[in-house]
Write a protein that holds these residues in place. Sequence first.
Motif, PDB file in Angstrom:
ATOM      1  N   ARG A   1      21.400  -1.386  -0.333  1.00  0.00           N
ATOM      2  CA  ARG A   1      20.602  -2.209  -1.234  1.00  0.00           C
ATOM      3  C   ARG A   1      19.117  -1.879  -1.109  1.00  0.00           C
ATOM      4  O   ARG A   1      18.407  -1.750  -2.111  1.00  0.00           O
ATOM      5  CB  ARG A   1      20.848  -3.694  -0.942  1.00  0.00           C
ATOM      6  CG  ARG A   1      22.242  -4.174  -1.314  1.00  0.00           C
ATOM      7  CD  ARG A   1      22.518  -5.549  -0.708  1.00  0.00           C
ATOM      8  NE  ARG A   1      21.467  -6.479  -1.063  1.00  0.00           N
ATOM      9  CZ  ARG A   1      21.099  -7.513  -0.302  1.00  0.00           C
ATOM     10  NH1 ARG A   1      21.692  -7.733   0.862  1.00  0.00           N
ATOM     11  NH2 ARG A   1      20.138  -8.314  -0.716  1.00  0.00           N
ATOM     12  N   ALA A   2      18.646  -1.724   0.127  1.00  0.00           N
ATOM     13  CA  ALA A   2      17.231  -1.408   0.351  1.00  0.00           C
ATOM     14  C   ALA A   2      16.886  -0.027  -0.192  1.00  0.00           C
ATOM     15  O   ALA A   2      15.812   0.178  -0.773  1.00  0.00           O
ATOM     16  CB  ALA A   2      16.913  -1.489   1.840  1.00  0.00           C
ATOM     17  N   ALA A   3      17.792   0.926  -0.023  1.00  0.00           N
ATOM     18  CA  ALA A   3      17.548   2.278  -0.521  1.00  0.00           C
ATOM     19  C   ALA A   3      17.443   2.290  -2.046  1.00  0.00           C
ATOM     20  O   ALA A   3      16.590   2.972  -2.619  1.00  0.00           O
ATOM     21  CB  ALA A   3      18.670   3.205  -0.056  1.00  0.00           C
ATOM     22  N   ARG A   4      18.305   1.524  -2.703  1.00  0.00           N
ATOM     23  CA  ARG A   4      18.268   1.463  -4.166  1.00  0.00           C
ATOM     24  C   ARG A   4      16.965   0.852  -4.655  1.00  0.00           C
ATOM     25  O   ARG A   4      16.345   1.352  -5.588  1.00  0.00           O
ATOM     26  CB  ARG A   4      19.454   0.635  -4.675  1.00  0.00           C
ATOM     27  CG  ARG A   4      20.813   1.293  -4.465  1.00  0.00           C
ATOM     28  CD  ARG A   4      21.936   0.319  -4.737  1.00  0.00           C
ATOM     29  NE  ARG A   4      23.247   0.893  -4.463  1.00  0.00           N
ATOM     30  CZ  ARG A   4      24.377   0.196  -4.439  1.00  0.00           C
ATOM     31  NH1 ARG A   4      24.349  -1.114  -4.669  1.00  0.00           N
ATOM     32  NH2 ARG A   4      25.532   0.794  -4.190  1.00  0.00           N
ATOM     33  N   ARG A   5      16.551  -0.232  -4.032  1.00  0.00           N
ATOM     34  CA  ARG A   5      15.332  -0.889  -4.466  1.00  0.00           C
ATOM     35  C   ARG A   5      14.106  -0.013  -4.194  1.00  0.00           C
ATOM     36  O   ARG A   5      13.170   0.023  -4.988  1.00  0.00           O
ATOM     37  CB  ARG A   5      15.192  -2.240  -3.760  1.00  0.00           C
ATOM     38  CG  ARG A   5      14.026  -3.101  -4.230  1.00  0.00           C
ATOM     39  CD  ARG A   5      13.974  -3.253  -5.750  1.00  0.00           C
ATOM     40  NE  ARG A   5      15.208  -3.691  -6.352  1.00  0.00           N
ATOM     41  CZ  ARG A   5      15.580  -4.967  -6.483  1.00  0.00           C
ATOM     42  NH1 ARG A   5      14.786  -5.924  -6.033  1.00  0.00           N
ATOM     43  NH2 ARG A   5      16.707  -5.276  -7.076  1.00  0.00           N
TER      44      ARG A   5
ATOM     45  N   THR B   1       8.816   1.299   1.450  1.00  0.00           N
ATOM     46  CA  THR B   1       9.751   2.045   2.282  1.00  0.00           C
ATOM     47  C   THR B   1      11.072   1.295   2.368  1.00  0.00           C
ATOM     48  O   THR B   1      11.144   0.098   2.060  1.00  0.00           O
ATOM     49  CB  THR B   1       9.199   2.219   3.713  1.00  0.00           C
ATOM     50  OG1 THR B   1       9.107   0.913   4.334  1.00  0.00           O
ATOM     51  CG2 THR B   1       7.837   2.883   3.701  1.00  0.00           C
ATOM     52  N   VAL B   2      12.102   2.005   2.793  1.00  0.00           N
ATOM     53  CA  VAL B   2      13.415   1.383   2.950  1.00  0.00           C
ATOM     54  C   VAL B   2      13.334   0.237   3.951  1.00  0.00           C
ATOM     55  O   VAL B   2      13.904  -0.838   3.751  1.00  0.00           O
ATOM     56  CB  VAL B   2      14.460   2.416   3.410  1.00  0.00           C
ATOM     57  CG1 VAL B   2      15.782   1.730   3.760  1.00  0.00           C
ATOM     58  CG2 VAL B   2      14.690   3.465   2.318  1.00  0.00           C
ATOM     59  N   GLU B   3      12.595   0.471   5.044  1.00  0.00           N
ATOM     60  CA  GLU B   3      12.470  -0.562   6.081  1.00  0.00           C
ATOM     61  C   GLU B   3      11.787  -1.809   5.537  1.00  0.00           C
ATOM     62  O   GLU B   3      12.223  -2.936   5.802  1.00  0.00           O
ATOM     63  CB  GLU B   3      11.692  -0.023   7.285  1.00  0.00           C
ATOM     64  CG  GLU B   3      12.399   1.061   8.074  1.00  0.00           C
ATOM     65  CD  GLU B   3      12.397   2.417   7.375  1.00  0.00           C
ATOM     66  OE1 GLU B   3      11.616   2.587   6.413  1.00  0.00           O
ATOM     67  OE2 GLU B   3      13.182   3.287   7.795  1.00  0.00           O
TER      68      GLU B   3
END
Length: 212
Positions: free
Chosen positions: A145-149, A157-159
């Motif tokens: 989910r974080a990577a998509r956003r 960043t993903v983090e």
Amino acid sequence: MDGPSGSGKSSASRGVARALGLRYLDTGAMYRAITWWMLRQGVDLGDPSAIAARSGEPALSSGTDPDNPTIHVDGVDVAGPIRSQEVTGAVSLVAAVPEVRARLVSLQREIIGSGDIVVEGRDIGSAVAPSAEVKVYLTASAEARAARRTAELSGTTVEAQQAAMARRDTLDSTRTTSPLSMADGAIELDTTSLNLEEVIHAVLSLVKERAH
């Protein structure tokens, strides 16, 4: 179609609506639009009573064309501004206010009542349209989910997105009014390892199954 942010609701819902020739409604955009308006008006978002007091003022208009979904506040096109980091970070505070939810749920039901439609959000199957013929709950791993956003936004960043999503998930799932949850009768679909076309195909298969 319900689920947390980054689960793929928007793209999948639009794809399903397009494939079935149905209308489409992004209820999250409505909450974002109210939040954008509150920020512009200088409303203290840390004060639920202040939000409630002004929740009936802005005029909202939501387009339902899956190829060109629109959202206007007081006649202003806010499709771009409501996706800002500022709005994203504040929308859960506004969405938790019962008066805001009551107003927007009423508007959403009015739009739904005009005919067949694919609706996405966080409480559609549980609160807005519990009698919907097909209810789907999309989910995905926190990392996916974080990577998509992150791919959708610049300057993040993903983090950072994973931390922001964790905070928003907590706020959305623990609010008193219509918390994020999987509705009774909903089918959970984990999209972690699926691409968009696979998600759309899976949902269309569920629709076909329920139609028989």
